[in-house]
Design a protein around this motif. Structure first.
Motif, PDB file in Angstrom:
ATOM      1  N   PHE A   1      24.678  28.693 -17.677  1.00 17.40           N
ATOM      2  CA  PHE A   1      24.164  30.036 -17.394  1.00 17.40           C
ATOM      3  C   PHE A   1      23.607  30.576 -18.694  1.00 17.40           C
ATOM      4  O   PHE A   1      24.345  30.813 -19.648  1.00 17.40           O
ATOM      5  CB  PHE A   1      25.303  30.916 -16.861  1.00 17.40           C
ATOM      6  CG  PHE A   1      24.870  32.293 -16.496  1.00 17.40           C
ATOM      7  CD1 PHE A   1      24.065  32.512 -15.399  1.00 17.40           C
ATOM      8  CD2 PHE A   1      25.274  33.368 -17.246  1.00 17.40           C
ATOM      9  CE1 PHE A   1      23.665  33.786 -15.060  1.00 17.40           C
ATOM     10  CE2 PHE A   1      24.884  34.659 -16.919  1.00 17.40           C
ATOM     11  CZ  PHE A   1      24.073  34.863 -15.824  1.00 17.40           C
ATOM     12  N   THR A   2      22.290  30.768 -18.766  1.00 16.60           N
ATOM     13  CA  THR A   2      21.630  31.081 -20.029  1.00 16.60           C
ATOM     14  C   THR A   2      21.504  32.568 -20.352  1.00 16.60           C
ATOM     15  O   THR A   2      21.220  32.918 -21.489  1.00 16.60           O
ATOM     16  CB  THR A   2      20.210  30.498 -20.059  1.00 16.60           C
ATOM     17  OG1 THR A   2      19.426  31.171 -19.071  1.00 16.60           O
ATOM     18  CG2 THR A   2      20.214  29.005 -19.812  1.00 16.60           C
ATOM     19  N   VAL A   3      21.642  33.440 -19.378  1.00 17.70           N
ATOM     20  CA  VAL A   3      21.414  34.876 -19.527  1.00 17.70           C
ATOM     21  C   VAL A   3      19.959  35.155 -19.910  1.00 17.70           C
ATOM     22  O   VAL A   3      19.644  36.113 -20.585  1.00 17.70           O
ATOM     23  CB  VAL A   3      22.390  35.524 -20.548  1.00 17.70           C
ATOM     24  CG1 VAL A   3      22.407  37.036 -20.404  1.00 17.70           C
ATOM     25  CG2 VAL A   3      23.798  34.992 -20.411  1.00 17.70           C
ATOM     26  N   ASP A   4      19.062  34.287 -19.476  1.00 16.81           N
ATOM     27  CA  ASP A   4      17.625  34.435 -19.703  1.00 16.81           C
ATOM     28  C   ASP A   4      16.972  34.469 -18.328  1.00 16.81           C
ATOM     29  O   ASP A   4      16.963  33.458 -17.616  1.00 16.81           O
ATOM     30  CB  ASP A   4      17.102  33.257 -20.529  1.00 16.81           C
ATOM     31  CG  ASP A   4      15.598  33.309 -20.767  1.00 16.81           C
ATOM     32  OD1 ASP A   4      14.923  34.215 -20.229  1.00 16.81           O
ATOM     33  OD2 ASP A   4      15.109  32.435 -21.486  1.00 16.81           O
TER      34      ASP A   4
ATOM     35  N   ALA B   1      14.005  34.417 -17.327  1.00 16.54           N
ATOM     36  CA  ALA B   1      12.902  33.464 -17.146  1.00 16.54           C
ATOM     37  C   ALA B   1      13.406  32.038 -16.929  1.00 16.54           C
ATOM     38  O   ALA B   1      12.750  31.241 -16.267  1.00 16.54           O
ATOM     39  CB  ALA B   1      11.965  33.510 -18.350  1.00 16.54           C
ATOM     40  N   ASN B   2      14.559  31.705 -17.500  1.00 19.06           N
ATOM     41  CA  ASN B   2      15.167  30.376 -17.369  1.00 19.06           C
ATOM     42  C   ASN B   2      16.675  30.547 -17.207  1.00 19.06           C
ATOM     43  O   ASN B   2      17.431  30.318 -18.140  1.00 19.06           O
ATOM     44  CB  ASN B   2      14.874  29.523 -18.612  1.00 19.06           C
ATOM     45  CG  ASN B   2      13.400  29.289 -18.795  1.00 19.06           C
ATOM     46  OD1 ASN B   2      12.764  28.656 -17.976  1.00 19.06           O
ATOM     47  ND2 ASN B   2      12.848  29.836 -19.865  1.00 19.06           N
ATOM     48  N   PRO B   3      17.123  30.944 -16.009  1.00 12.98           N
ATOM     49  CA  PRO B   3      18.526  31.308 -15.833  1.00 12.98           C
ATOM     50  C   PRO B   3      19.526  30.156 -15.907  1.00 12.98           C
ATOM     51  O   PRO B   3      20.699  30.376 -16.170  1.00 12.98           O
ATOM     52  CB  PRO B   3      18.566  31.949 -14.446  1.00 12.98           C
ATOM     53  CG  PRO B   3      17.361  31.434 -13.744  1.00 12.98           C
ATOM     54  CD  PRO B   3      16.337  31.173 -14.804  1.00 12.98           C
ATOM     55  N   ARG B   4      19.084  28.932 -15.696  1.00 17.50           N
ATOM     56  CA  ARG B   4      19.993  27.783 -15.716  1.00 17.50           C
ATOM     57  C   ARG B   4      19.404  26.646 -16.544  1.00 17.50           C
ATOM     58  O   ARG B   4      18.199  26.481 -16.632  1.00 17.50           O
ATOM     59  CB  ARG B   4      20.247  27.250 -14.306  1.00 17.50           C
ATOM     60  CG  ARG B   4      20.934  28.222 -13.377  1.00 17.50           C
ATOM     61  CD  ARG B   4      22.416  28.324 -13.695  1.00 17.50           C
ATOM     62  NE  ARG B   4      23.163  29.042 -12.696  1.00 17.50           N
ATOM     63  CZ  ARG B   4      23.337  30.352 -12.682  1.00 17.50           C
ATOM     64  NH1 ARG B   4      22.785  31.106 -13.598  1.00 17.50           N
ATOM     65  NH2 ARG B   4      24.058  30.929 -11.745  1.00 17.50           N
TER      66      ARG B   4
ATOM     67  N   LEU C   1      23.644  27.558 -31.317  1.00 22.71           N
ATOM     68  CA  LEU C   1      22.792  26.828 -30.386  1.00 22.71           C
ATOM     69  C   LEU C   1      21.559  26.311 -31.112  1.00 22.71           C
ATOM     70  O   LEU C   1      20.879  27.065 -31.814  1.00 22.71           O
ATOM     71  CB  LEU C   1      22.349  27.724 -29.231  1.00 22.71           C
ATOM     72  CG  LEU C   1      23.446  28.219 -28.303  1.00 22.71           C
ATOM     73  CD1 LEU C   1      22.844  29.118 -27.232  1.00 22.71           C
ATOM     74  CD2 LEU C   1      24.203  27.077 -27.669  1.00 22.71           C
ATOM     75  N   LEU C   2      21.268  25.053 -30.911  1.00 29.54           N
ATOM     76  CA  LEU C   2      20.079  24.439 -31.481  1.00 29.54           C
ATOM     77  C   LEU C   2      19.009  24.286 -30.408  1.00 29.54           C
ATOM     78  O   LEU C   2      17.836  24.512 -30.653  1.00 29.54           O
ATOM     79  CB  LEU C   2      20.431  23.074 -32.079  1.00 29.54           C
ATOM     80  CG  LEU C   2      19.286  22.240 -32.614  1.00 29.54           C
ATOM     81  CD1 LEU C   2      18.668  22.917 -33.834  1.00 29.54           C
ATOM     82  CD2 LEU C   2      19.778  20.851 -32.973  1.00 29.54           C
ATOM     83  N   ALA C   3      19.436  23.901 -29.198  1.00 30.76           N
ATOM     84  CA  ALA C   3      18.485  23.698 -28.105  1.00 30.76           C
ATOM     85  C   ALA C   3      19.186  23.879 -26.773  1.00 30.76           C
ATOM     86  O   ALA C   3      20.373  23.599 -26.642  1.00 30.76           O
ATOM     87  CB  ALA C   3      17.879  22.310 -28.186  1.00 30.76           C
ATOM     88  N   VAL C   4      18.422  24.340 -25.773  1.00 33.58           N
ATOM     89  CA  VAL C   4      18.899  24.483 -24.406  1.00 33.58           C
ATOM     90  C   VAL C   4      17.796  23.971 -23.513  1.00 33.58           C
ATOM     91  O   VAL C   4      16.637  24.341 -23.682  1.00 33.58           O
ATOM     92  CB  VAL C   4      19.211  25.963 -24.059  1.00 33.58           C
ATOM     93  CG1 VAL C   4      19.645  26.102 -22.618  1.00 33.58           C
ATOM     94  CG2 VAL C   4      20.254  26.527 -25.000  1.00 33.58           C
ATOM     95  N   GLY C   5      18.127  23.099 -22.558  1.00 38.65           N
ATOM     96  CA  GLY C   5      17.099  22.577 -21.672  1.00 38.65           C
ATOM     97  C   GLY C   5      17.648  21.544 -20.717  1.00 38.65           C
ATOM     98  O   GLY C   5      18.819  21.570 -20.355  1.00 38.65           O
TER      99      GLY C   5
END
Length: 91
Positions: free
Chosen positions: A22-25, A27-30, A41-45
């Motif tokens: 769960f990203t709390v973004d 535009a990109n919630p998951r 955090l270095l990267a999320v994807g």
């Protein structure tokens, strides 16, 4: 493409993948994976995008679909008095 914060770090220390992040973004919630370096955090994807950042020294953990939520850590709290204040009605 993953969110990347390079901040001078070449490879993550830890990658958590196969997760429900769960990203709390809005535009990109998951996301499926997250890379962590220096406690940040270095990267999320996607699994593929984030795992591609790993080096030989990166620890990778398969979370098997478990959920990852952002945390809030309060270094100083008084749970009993805080709980009581939330129970009091405000007029």
């Amino acid at each position: 493409a993953p969110f990347l914060s390079r901040a001078g770090v070449v490879a993550p220390e830890l990658i958590l993948y196969n997760a429900n992040i769960f990203t709390v973004d809005a535009a990109n919630p998951r996301a499926q994976a997250v890379a962590i370096a220096g406690g940040r955090l270095l990267a999320v994807g996607s699994n593929q995008e984030v795992r591609a950042l790993a080096s030989a020294g990166t620890r990778q953990t398969d979370l098997g679909g478990r959920t990852v939520l952002p945390g809030f850590v309060d270094a100083h709290s008084h749970p009993a008095s805080s709980g009581l204040s939330h129970l009091r009605q405000v007029d």
